[in-house]
Design an enzyme around this catalytic site. Structure first.
Site, PDB file in Angstrom:
ATOM      1  NE  ARG A 118      -9.651  -8.323 -18.231  1.00  0.00           N
ATOM      2  CZ  ARG A 118      -9.685  -8.576 -19.540  1.00  0.00           C
ATOM      3  NH1 ARG A 118      -8.861  -9.460 -20.051  1.00  0.00           N
ATOM      4  NH2 ARG A 118     -10.556  -7.969 -20.314  1.00  0.00           N
ATOM      5  CE  LYS A 139      -5.245  -2.643   3.311  1.00  0.00           C
ATOM      6  NZ  LYS A 139      -5.470  -1.615   4.345  1.00  0.00           N
ATOM      7  CD  GLU A 181       3.222   0.882   9.961  1.00  0.00           C
ATOM      8  OE1 GLU A 181       2.627   0.053  10.676  1.00  0.00           O
ATOM      9  OE2 GLU A 181       2.613   1.713   9.248  1.00  0.00           O
ATOM     10  CE  LYS A 221       0.210  -5.681   6.249  1.00  0.00           C
ATOM     11  NZ  LYS A 221       0.839  -4.524   5.656  1.00  0.00           N
ATOM     12  CD  GLU A 231      -8.497  -2.330   6.426  1.00  0.00           C
ATOM     13  OE1 GLU A 231      -7.513  -2.429   5.675  1.00  0.00           O
ATOM     14  OE2 GLU A 231      -8.778  -1.290   7.028  1.00  0.00           O
ATOM     15  NE  ARG A 235      -4.715  -5.750   5.205  1.00  0.00           N
ATOM     16  CZ  ARG A 235      -4.111  -6.138   4.093  1.00  0.00           C
ATOM     17  NH1 ARG A 235      -4.583  -7.160   3.415  1.00  0.00           N
ATOM     18  NH2 ARG A 235      -3.040  -5.519   3.654  1.00  0.00           N
ATOM     19  CG  ASN A 239      -6.238   0.712   9.704  1.00  0.00           C
ATOM     20  OD1 ASN A 239      -5.329   0.838   8.896  1.00  0.00           O
ATOM     21  ND2 ASN A 239      -7.434   0.264   9.381  1.00  0.00           N
ATOM     22  CG  HIS A 242      -2.003   3.448  10.503  1.00  0.00           C
ATOM     23  ND1 HIS A 242      -1.303   2.713  11.434  1.00  0.00           N
ATOM     24  CD2 HIS A 242      -1.287   3.363   9.349  1.00  0.00           C
ATOM     25  CE1 HIS A 242      -0.223   2.191  10.859  1.00  0.00           C
ATOM     26  NE2 HIS A 242      -0.183   2.568   9.611  1.00  0.00           N
ATOM     27  CG  HIS A 246      -3.920   7.725   7.500  1.00  0.00           C
ATOM     28  ND1 HIS A 246      -4.781   6.647   7.461  1.00  0.00           N
ATOM     29  CD2 HIS A 246      -2.721   7.255   7.096  1.00  0.00           C
ATOM     30  CE1 HIS A 246      -4.124   5.573   7.054  1.00  0.00           C
ATOM     31  NE2 HIS A 246      -2.876   5.909   6.824  1.00  0.00           N
ATOM     32  CG  HIS A 259       3.224   5.950   7.019  1.00  0.00           C
ATOM     33  ND1 HIS A 259       1.944   6.434   7.201  1.00  0.00           N
ATOM     34  CD2 HIS A 259       3.157   4.614   7.272  1.00  0.00           C
ATOM     35  CE1 HIS A 259       1.138   5.440   7.536  1.00  0.00           C
ATOM     36  NE2 HIS A 259       1.841   4.319   7.588  1.00  0.00           N
TER      37      HIS A 259
END
Lengths: 359, 359
Positions: A118, A139, A181, A221, A231, A235, A239, A242, A246, A259
């Site tokens: 956990r 993330k 980025e 960030k 998010e 947040r 993106n 993005h 994507h 990326h």
């Protein structure tokens, strides 16, 4: 050595940036761990694993797990293998996982750390510029055959340790990817920084500039995720660029384009939509020239079909009820989220493709 | 309808207890979900799935996923299947998962909810008395071949909905299992409640008593996990009776004895150690009589070997650096954690086995 403190809902953690940190981990890692597992990939292993293991030797028993380099290791199968390894090594709640590598390793090892017993402590040791982004913010995820990052958690590291020596020697393609980025963070936060970047050439970057850009990117960030960890709101601004990125990655297959390069191309569409649809005056021409000067693969825009891109965008997990939301800019450093109609999207993507086709 | 509010680090949530709630879910579930997936098992499906689906029909599109009943479904394989189902159904960040069933379903469906798209909302709908314990507190997990609950998260439901009608008709063995945790909650919190329980017979329980005991058990659990969500301190008290229970379950194989029964037997050793080693005066004799009167399988103590039990305890994930920590009681409602020497443990287990062998 420079540092930034990131506040999260569970704890605060430091991002340390400095030269040769991998050789002095004993000094920057808390003591008292019962054992340490370093998770890395087959490429990074050859360069840095031994240094990391040696510098931790006095701290606790150190083990390693190596997965093949590449996005395909961010899979359910590797995740299970790594959990098996944790069990086999009898890692306990006072054990530590170190994610030594780029974004793939950070995501995979972070997800293992978030779910083994956990959740046990983990440290991000990014070895790419691109990972300045993913190593902060908590993330973590693996991919599902149907989509990237569909399975994961929000789970913060106890520390991020950036050894500048591991990124000074990166090939130009990695620098290009990372700056996709970095320039996004500049667009989101500071017009002056953005304009300075747009004047530069990545192959002429000094180490000091690189360290400064990374630190500023991490601060942008961090300041956003501190305000909206899960998010629910701002947040989403991260993106920027993005939505198209994507779709391009999904269309071309992961690995065809990095990326960060895809984000850089996505930012071009963001500028086009912001200017032509919403009346902003973003430096589209300067940005296009920067992309070309730094050899970003904007020619991919000639290999995609606007209608197919729109279909991919609708599959993206960030879309809700099939609407396509875009992050755009009123001006540099002033982002907002807006829904764009499908036909407008197709039209402006086609216009953009015509504009760049001669370049 | 009664309710308790549980405070967690991420949000507060309500535990609702009442008759027939499964038929009125539209009234107690927030609106605005894009879709709902009810995860249940092959036994519970026959009794309650249809009611639940019908009462949600107006709220959103409702889907279901059914796994085989039994602890073996708490596996990596089922977890993957359920994630595949979420992807296939295109559940998004505004979708809801409902865990309809006992502790196995709560743990499995909760772990799916905690990791699908990095976490979506889920509701616990426990259908056993035992699950009054596991449905509150945010612990979700699956098993690893090497141990129970080795893979999981801390992730709180948005609501717990206890329909009393689903537990009024439970067979006696299920009531017995559930009261293993209920009496633990009484031992941890309130001598008067504990003594009242010890005088009773489970087969003569009234529905009001059951509802009252459940509510009090949930309050005890909630008040402890609110203070120590991640088991850094007092949450360990909830392991009262569990050190031996886990070893018994591992030794006999899951399924041979229910979890609550194993806890009830574990509490007997806890009392023995508290009294004989640490000078407490817990009502060991009354408790033994209560166990016998209610047909708890204390004869399992004749089928285990103290030395083997100690080895199993050392494998338990809660042990640190191979020490065996026990939660004991100074007196009823006054728990503490203490390390017990292996030889003392073996000795007192043997003594206890002799004492019960004639019963």
């Amino acid at each position: 050595m420079a540092s930034v403190t990131v506040r999260s809902s569970s704890h605060d953690y430091e991002v340390l940036i400095g030269k040769g940190l991998r050789r002095n981990l004993g000094e920057v890692i808390s003591s008292g761990y019962t054992s340490i597992l370093v998770i890395t990939d087959s490429t990074v292993q050859d360069y840095y694993l031994q240094d990391v293991q040696e510098s931790l030797a006095e701290a606790a028993p150190v083990f390693s797990a190596v997965v093949p380099a590449g996005e395909s290791s961010k899979s359910m199968g590797r995740y299970e293998d790594l959990l098996d390894r944790c069990v086999e090594l009898k890692l306990d709640r006072n054990s530590l996982i170190i994610a030594l590598g780029g974004g793939m390793i950070g995501d995979l090892a972070g997800f293992v750390a978030s779910t083994y017993l956990r959740g046990i402590d983990y440290i991000q040791m990014p070895t790419t510029i691109l990972a300045h982004d993913s190593s902060v913010g908590g993330k973590v995820a693996i991919n599902h055959p149907k989509g990237k990052n569909l399975i994961g958690s929000f789970y913060h590291p106890v520390k991020v340790i950036y050894d500048m020596e591991t990124i000074e020697t990166l090939p130009e393609s990695e620098i290009r990817s990372g700056y996709g980025e970095v320039i996004k963070h500049a667009f989101l936060s500071d017009a002056e920084w953005a304009h300075r970047l747009l004047k530069g050439k990545l192959s002429e970057l000094s180490v000091d500039q690189l360290e400064n850009d990374l630190m500023r990117g991490i601060q942008v960030k961090a300041s956003i995720v501190e305000k909206d960890e899960r998010e629910a709101g701002i947040r989403k601004y991260l993106n920027l660029g993005h939505t198209l990125a994507h779709a391009i990655e999904a269309e071309l297959g992961y690995g065809e384009i990095t990326h960060g390069e895809a984000v850089a191309v996505g930012l071009l569409l963001m500028m086009k939509l912001s200017n032509d649809l919403k009346g902003a005056e973003l430096p589209l021409q300067d940005y296009k020239e920067w992309l070309i000067r730094n050899h970003y693969p904007i020619s991919v825009l000639n290999r995609i079909h606007p209608e197919q891109m729109v279909e991919k965008m609708k599959l993206d997990k960030k879309t809700l009820r099939q609407k396509i939301n875009f992050v755009l800019l009123h001006e540099l450093s002033d982002p907002y989220v807006v829904e764009i109609e499908e036909n407008q999207l197709v039209e402006h993507m086609s216009l953009l493709m015509n504009e760049v086709s001669g370049e």
